[in-house]
Scaffold this motif. Structure first.
Motif, PDB file in Angstrom:
ATOM      1  N   THR A   1       0.801  -1.224   0.000  1.00 24.78           N
ATOM      2  CA  THR A   1       0.000   0.000   0.000  1.00 24.78           C
ATOM      3  C   THR A   1       0.836   1.277   0.000  1.00 24.78           C
ATOM      4  OG1 THR A   1      -1.795  -1.143   1.134  1.00 24.78           O
ATOM      5  CG2 THR A   1      -1.834   1.248   1.198  1.00 24.78           C
TER       6      THR A   1
ATOM      7  N   SER B   1      -8.878   6.459  -1.712  1.00 27.09           N
ATOM      8  CA  SER B   1      -9.525   6.462  -0.404  1.00 27.09           C
ATOM      9  C   SER B   1      -9.569   5.050   0.191  1.00 27.09           C
ATOM     10  CB  SER B   1     -10.922   7.067  -0.573  1.00 27.09           C
ATOM     11  OG  SER B   1     -11.728   6.749   0.519  1.00 27.09           O
ATOM     12  N   ALA B   2      -9.917   4.060  -0.631  1.00 26.08           N
ATOM     13  CA  ALA B   2      -9.965   2.674  -0.136  1.00 26.08           C
ATOM     14  C   ALA B   2      -8.580   2.205   0.309  1.00 26.08           C
ATOM     15  CB  ALA B   2     -10.515   1.753  -1.228  1.00 26.08           C
TER      16      ALA B   2
ATOM     17  N   GLU C   1      -6.008   4.194   1.320  1.00 29.27           N
ATOM     18  CA  GLU C   1      -5.567   4.947   2.496  1.00 29.27           C
ATOM     19  C   GLU C   1      -6.227   4.433   3.773  1.00 29.27           C
ATOM     20  OE1 GLU C   1      -4.418   9.323   0.595  1.00 29.27           O
ATOM     21  OE2 GLU C   1      -6.445   8.952   1.331  1.00 29.27           O
ATOM     22  N   ARG C   2      -7.494   4.042   3.642  1.00 27.43           N
ATOM     23  CA  ARG C   2      -8.215   3.579   4.820  1.00 27.43           C
ATOM     24  C   ARG C   2      -8.127   2.073   5.011  1.00 27.43           C
ATOM     25  NH1 ARG C   2     -13.768   7.108   3.872  1.00 27.43           N
ATOM     26  NH2 ARG C   2     -12.714   9.082   3.464  1.00 27.43           N
TER      27      ARG C   2
ATOM     28  N   GLU D   1      -9.564  -0.182   3.314  1.00 28.11           N
ATOM     29  CA  GLU D   1     -10.894  -0.768   3.170  1.00 28.11           C
ATOM     30  C   GLU D   1     -10.904  -1.854   2.102  1.00 28.11           C
ATOM     31  OE1 GLU D   1     -13.375   3.275   4.458  1.00 28.11           O
ATOM     32  OE2 GLU D   1     -13.174   2.706   2.352  1.00 28.11           O
TER      33      GLU D   1
END
Lengths: 281, 281
Positions: free
Chosen positions: A236, B255-256, B258-259, B261
């Motif tokens: 990531t 966003s997915a 970074e979080r 998810e």
């Protein structure tokens, strides 16, 4: 003469099957043991000649192995390496074929066994086609395989792993796991996300006007979502850095378009063409 | 029996040459006049059988034409259509092969002649290869060609243009110029910018780790930068809207990631795969 008496391949999909076929067709191993969970995959791998024996028991598969190649999904690799290490002869050499290296090495090193017999690999070869039935003995010919020894890796283990890939026709490139993960975040993981995002941008009714350009550009979005979810989840930080670089470059296109800056737009298009043309046909 | 006595093709590159070859091989036109600026291109077009006569004089080329197809670079098309209209018989039918339609129609309509004989076309076919030497009589077979008549277009002119493409083997799709420009902004123009931006994101030293995935994904970035600069410059508003849609989709990936998810990331990857798989192999 065989290079290895017994090789175990854990996970006999496209990559594992192709390694097995390559070893057998080049007469590099007396015995190639295929290990997997599903009997149907194991049967197909045996029928296409990729392995000489199959088992669902990892300990059995590696019991007398000199070389173990773990080709399971990337988030299972570290566990399988650790399990192989615990059950194989002490002088075994273990490698893998995962698309991410840093986290696998970290997990293997955190395991209970001495990890100097493990040296990670990443063959830059593959296909949207999966399964041993699509395996090819020449899948690695003229492909790059990155090998990522650490300061703990035994020299003979690194040499064996590099020999494996060279015997299968690949070009070996030695890198640190961190460098590998940083670079493939751009060349491979970002590329997959961009293709998936571009495909996902389309509305169904717009599909009537896609041409070969769109189909080629988003072709890799067809890849297994679970496989790619695992890969980007395991890399990531580097993927986010790569994504920022891409967003910056895309922002330059936006800015040139908004301001009607012809020369800037031309320069951006030329930069892309130059890089693409430099790297292959 | 010939469908047309005299057809003029203005601009004999890959597209113009392929139209000429298709007309000749299907015996659809008694005479195919190739018109261009460069004698070398005209010679190659004649040698490969795409045209029966060549000229550098547009007025001469269209003097007795029943059908004129303008295949010049997209920012020159409107001028050539207007010039053809001024020099061709009154009942001529004129079309083009440009990737953008709205601005061309606007410019033609603003011209001095009555414009009801012009009906725009956009064949969704092509290649990175250019020039009449790469022309193929079957380039349009099973391809979509968008035809964009306006409220001013004469019905017989629209029928002739649609017949042309059908005779060459294409599927004709009738759309308004605005709808066409909005959709190709996503399927084609955005796709080109994304490929160019992705290629331009790479550093030279990272090139050693590109695989077939990267090469396919950015293949179209090899296209002629000047051609693409013209296309996006002539469709800037729609391209910016398409770009925003892509940026939103890419933002969901960010966003997915970074979080962390997993489920959201999986859903995004599946959305891309579903769209790609639905639209072809």
């Amino acid at each position: 003469m065989n290079a290895w008496d017994s090789v175990a391949i854990v996970g006999v999909g496209l990559i594992g099957g192709s390694i097995g076929l390559g070893l057998r067709q080049r007469d590099l191993a007396k015995e190639v043991v295929g290990c997997g969970r599903r009997l149907s995959s194991l049967d197909r791998a045996r029928r296409c000649g990729a392995v000489t024996r199959t088992t669902t028991d990892l300990a059995d598969a590696v019991g007398r192995a000199q070389l173990v190649i773990v080709c399971t999904p990337v988030d299972r690799i570290a566990d399988h390496v650790v399990e192989a290490m615990a059950n194989a002869p002490a002088d075994v050499v273990i490698t893998d074929a995962g698309s991410v290296k840093g986290l696998i090495i970290e997990r293997v090193t955190a395991g209970p066994s001495v990890s100097d017999r493990f040296v990670g690999s990443h063959p830059l070869a593959g296909s949207e086609k999966t399964g041993p039935e699509n395996a090819r003995a020449d899948l690695f010919v003229d492909r790059t395989v990155v090998v990522t020894p650490t300061e703990h890796s035994a020299m003979d283990a690194t040499a064996s792993v590099e020999r494996l890939w060279r015997e299968l026709g690949a070009r070996v490139k030695r890198m640190t796991a961190d460098d590998h993960d940083r670079v493939v975040a751009v060349t491979s993981h970002l590329t997959h996300l961009v293709a998936a995002a571009l495909a996902g941008t389309l509305d169904v009714e717009e599909g009537a006007l896609v041409g070969t350009g769109w189909l080629d550009t988003v072709r890799i979005a067809s890849g297994d979502p679970e496989l790619w979810r695992q890969i980007v989840a395991m890399n990531t930080d580097s993927v986010l850095v790569a994504l920022s670089r891409f967003e910056n470059q895309l922002g330059r296109f936006r800015s040139a378009l908004e301001r009607g800056e012809s020369a800037a737009l031309m320069e951006l298009l030329e930069t892309g063409k130059r890089m693409r043309d430099a790297l292959g046909s």
